[in-house]
Design a protein around this motif. Structure first.
Motif, short mmCIF file in Angstrom:
data_model
loop_
_atom_site.label_atom_id
_atom_site.label_comp_id
_atom_site.label_asym_id
_atom_site.label_seq_id
_atom_site.Cartn_x
_atom_site.Cartn_y
_atom_site.Cartn_z
N THR A 273 0.88 -1.09 0.01
CA THR A 273 0.04 -0.11 -0.10
C THR A 273 0.90 1.35 0.01
OG1 THR A 273 -1.98 1.33 1.17
CG2 THR A 273 -0.31 -0.03 2.50
N ARG B 99 -1.02 4.36 0.42
CA ARG B 99 -1.99 5.49 0.85
C ARG B 99 -1.33 6.43 1.92
NH1 ARG B 99 -7.08 3.46 4.13
NH2 ARG B 99 -5.27 2.56 5.36
N HIS B 100 -0.83 5.84 2.76
CA HIS B 100 -0.15 6.91 4.05
C HIS B 100 1.04 7.80 3.42
CE1 HIS B 100 2.50 3.36 4.11
NE2 HIS B 100 3.38 4.08 4.77
N ALA C 154 -1.71 10.40 0.55
CA ALA C 154 -3.00 10.96 0.81
C ALA C 154 -3.08 12.46 1.11
CB ALA C 154 -3.61 10.22 1.89
N ASP D 27 -6.17 11.76 6.99
CA ASP D 27 -7.59 12.05 6.31
C ASP D 27 -7.53 12.62 4.84
OD1 ASP D 27 -10.02 14.20 7.11
OD2 ASP D 27 -10.19 12.70 5.88
N ASN E 170 -14.27 12.86 -0.71
CA ASN E 170 -14.50 11.93 -1.55
C ASN E 170 -14.03 12.08 -3.13
OD1 ASN E 170 -16.52 10.06 -0.14
ND2 ASN E 170 -17.47 12.15 -0.17
N ARG F 196 -11.81 5.27 -6.06
CA ARG F 196 -12.00 4.83 -4.78
C ARG F 196 -10.67 3.89 -4.18
NH1 ARG F 196 -17.43 4.60 -5.50
NH2 ARG F 196 -17.18 2.33 -5.95
N ALA F 197 -10.42 2.83 -4.98
CA ALA F 197 -9.18 2.21 -4.71
C ALA F 197 -7.88 3.01 -4.84
CB ALA F 197 -9.19 1.01 -6.05
N GLN G 160 -7.48 5.95 -4.05
CA GLN G 160 -7.41 6.90 -2.42
C GLN G 160 -7.31 6.17 -1.26
OE1 GLN G 160 -10.89 9.36 -2.00
NE2 GLN G 160 -10.06 10.76 -0.44
N GLU G 161 -7.65 4.69 -1.38
CA GLU G 161 -7.56 3.81 -0.33
C GLU G 161 -6.67 3.07 -0.07
OE1 GLU G 161 -11.12 1.58 -0.56
OE2 GLU G 161 -12.44 3.22 -0.04
N ARG G 162 -5.88 2.71 -1.45
CA ARG G 162 -5.07 1.80 -1.32
C ARG G 162 -3.71 2.49 -1.84
NH1 ARG G 162 -7.58 -3.65 -3.82
NH2 ARG G 162 -9.17 -3.90 -2.57
#
Length: 426
Positions: free
Chosen positions: A3, A5-6, A9, A20, A165, A296-297, A299-301
């Motif tokens: 991943t 994401r962190h 983001a 966030d 979103n 969405r994937a 942003q999340e992964r």
């Protein structure tokens, strides 16, 4: 890499944004998202209308793509000339996104959108009467200019309207973007078959006029933030942006090939005009259905994680185009479309998350310009290689280049992760 994401983001490595994805880093120049319920409702309501504007602009491109083979046959152009027509739109689209997108960051989104659509309508009018190569090239230059003005400005509005979103919204916008290609090729093919080659361009004039009327219902205001004259250079210096752009290059290599060669390839394999239009429309259906999931994937992964899978699948499909029969090309294009449904919004999300909050439109303009430059060069060079050496050479070479740029994207993202770790060991 499981991943990312962190690490992505938040633009510029903002710690709050990392925890966030919908934090203030993506708001419209304000410290937080709008708190007034009426403002939130108005902005939420405007999103579907913004998506429709995006779909209308892409419809014009899809229509012309379907007609390239007929334009070649009716006016006696060779394959290289068709590649030049395709390249012309990419050229001015590139120039307008590089040179003009920053004005959307300076509060001129409404002017950018309305002027761009007007120019696209004028380009369609020119195509109604064009009969020489320079006229077709000139009309495509205008169409690229108009589309290049609209794209970054609308994406900035989509990003800032609902920061929490952003991935799903960019995916929905991508769905409308490619959705224009679902309607465009079928509409163009039907109008050309029934009323002649010029008819689709008359339809486009009416469509763009209707979009201008629709814009009266849309809030196109955007806070003025960016004033730097070096916006593009500062963005290019960021390893996370470099990674996203490398992934975009891998994606847009195939877009350029499709723009210049798909209709020619299928025609040379025996396909009729209606079948060419149908394949282009069928190609976009998985993208319409799955692009929101792709956003969405991402942003999340994390965009790089999603791109690593989707671009690898797309490269394998591209290789098949160089050797398979007509029926296999049509079947495998559906798999390719599913991969692109994740690649396209992942590129946009990656750049949005890597851009500072005052350079969101500039970042999207840089992404769009990069895509247009790559697609334009691929269209121009691909058409020449196709004519000289055949499809096996051009498509196998494209697949290899896609994998090279995917590896480059992963390398630059690894540099970004390392820099973040050095800057904030905690």
């Amino acid at each position: 890499m499981s991943t990312d994401r962190h690490h992505t983001a938040g633009p510029g490595g903002d710690e709050a944004a990392e925890s966030d994805p919908g934090s203030s880093a993506l708001t419209d120049g304000a410290p937080t998202a709008p708190t007034d319920p009426a403002v939130r409702r108005a902005r939420s309501t405007s999103l579907p209308l913004l998506f429709l504007v995006t779909g209308a602009m892409s419809l014009g491109y899809g229509s012309i793509l379907t007609l390239l083979a007929d334009i070649r046959d009716q006016f006696g152009f060779d394959d290289a000339a068709v590649g030049l027509i395709a390249f012309a739109g990419f050229l001015t689209g590139f120039a307008s996104q590089v040179g003009l997108s920053r004005f959307a960051d300076r509060g001129h989104t409404a002017t950018m959108v309305r002027t761009g659509i007007t120019i696209a309508a004028l380009a369609s009018g020119w195509m109604l009467v064009a009969d020489q190569l320079w006229q077709w090239v000139g009309a495509r230059l205008l169409l690229g200019l108009g589309a290049g003005m609209v794209g970054p400005a609308v994406r900035r509005l989509v990003i800032t309207r609902d920061p929490a979103n952003v991935g799903a919204n960019l995916g929905r916008q991508a769905a409308f973007d490619v959705g224009g290609f679902v309607v465009g090729p079928l509409l163009a093919a039907a109008a050309a078959e029934l009323l002649g080659l010029r008819a689709p361009f008359g339809v486009l004039i009416v469509l763009y006029g209707a979009v201008l009327v629709l814009l009266a219902r849309i809030d196109l205001t955007s806070a003025e933030t960016e004033r730097s004259h070096r916006a593009m250079r500062s963005l290019l210096a960021r390893p996370a942006v470099q990674a996203a752009l490398a992934g975009a290059i891998a994606f847009y290599l195939t877009i350029g090939m499709f723009e210049a060669l798909w209709s020619l390839l299928l025609r040379d394999l025996g396909a009729a005009t209606w079948l060419i239009g149908a394949t282009l429309s069928l190609f976009t259906i998985p993208m319409v259905l799955f692009a929101p999931r792709g956003g969405r994937a991402a942003q999340e992964r994390g965009p790089i994680t999603v791109l690593s899978v989707s671009i690898t699948v797309a490269a394998a499909c591209t290789l098949v185009y160089g050797f398979g029969p007509l029926w296999l090309l049509i079947v495998i294009s559906g798999v390719h479309a599913l991969a692109d449904a994740y690649t396209l919004p992942s590129n946009q999300v990656g750049v949005a998350l890597a851009s500072p909050p005052d350079q969101l439109a500039s970042g999207q303009g840089l992404l769009g310009a990069t895509g247009l430059a790559v697609a334009g060069l691929a269209a121009l060079g691909g058409a020449a290689v196709y004519e000289a050496f055949g499809r096996a050479t051009v498509f196998s070479g494209t697949a290899a280049l896609m994998m090279v740029f995917l590896l480059l994207a992963r390398w630059r993202f690894a540099v970004h992760v390392r820099d973040q770790a050095v800057a904030d060991p905690a």
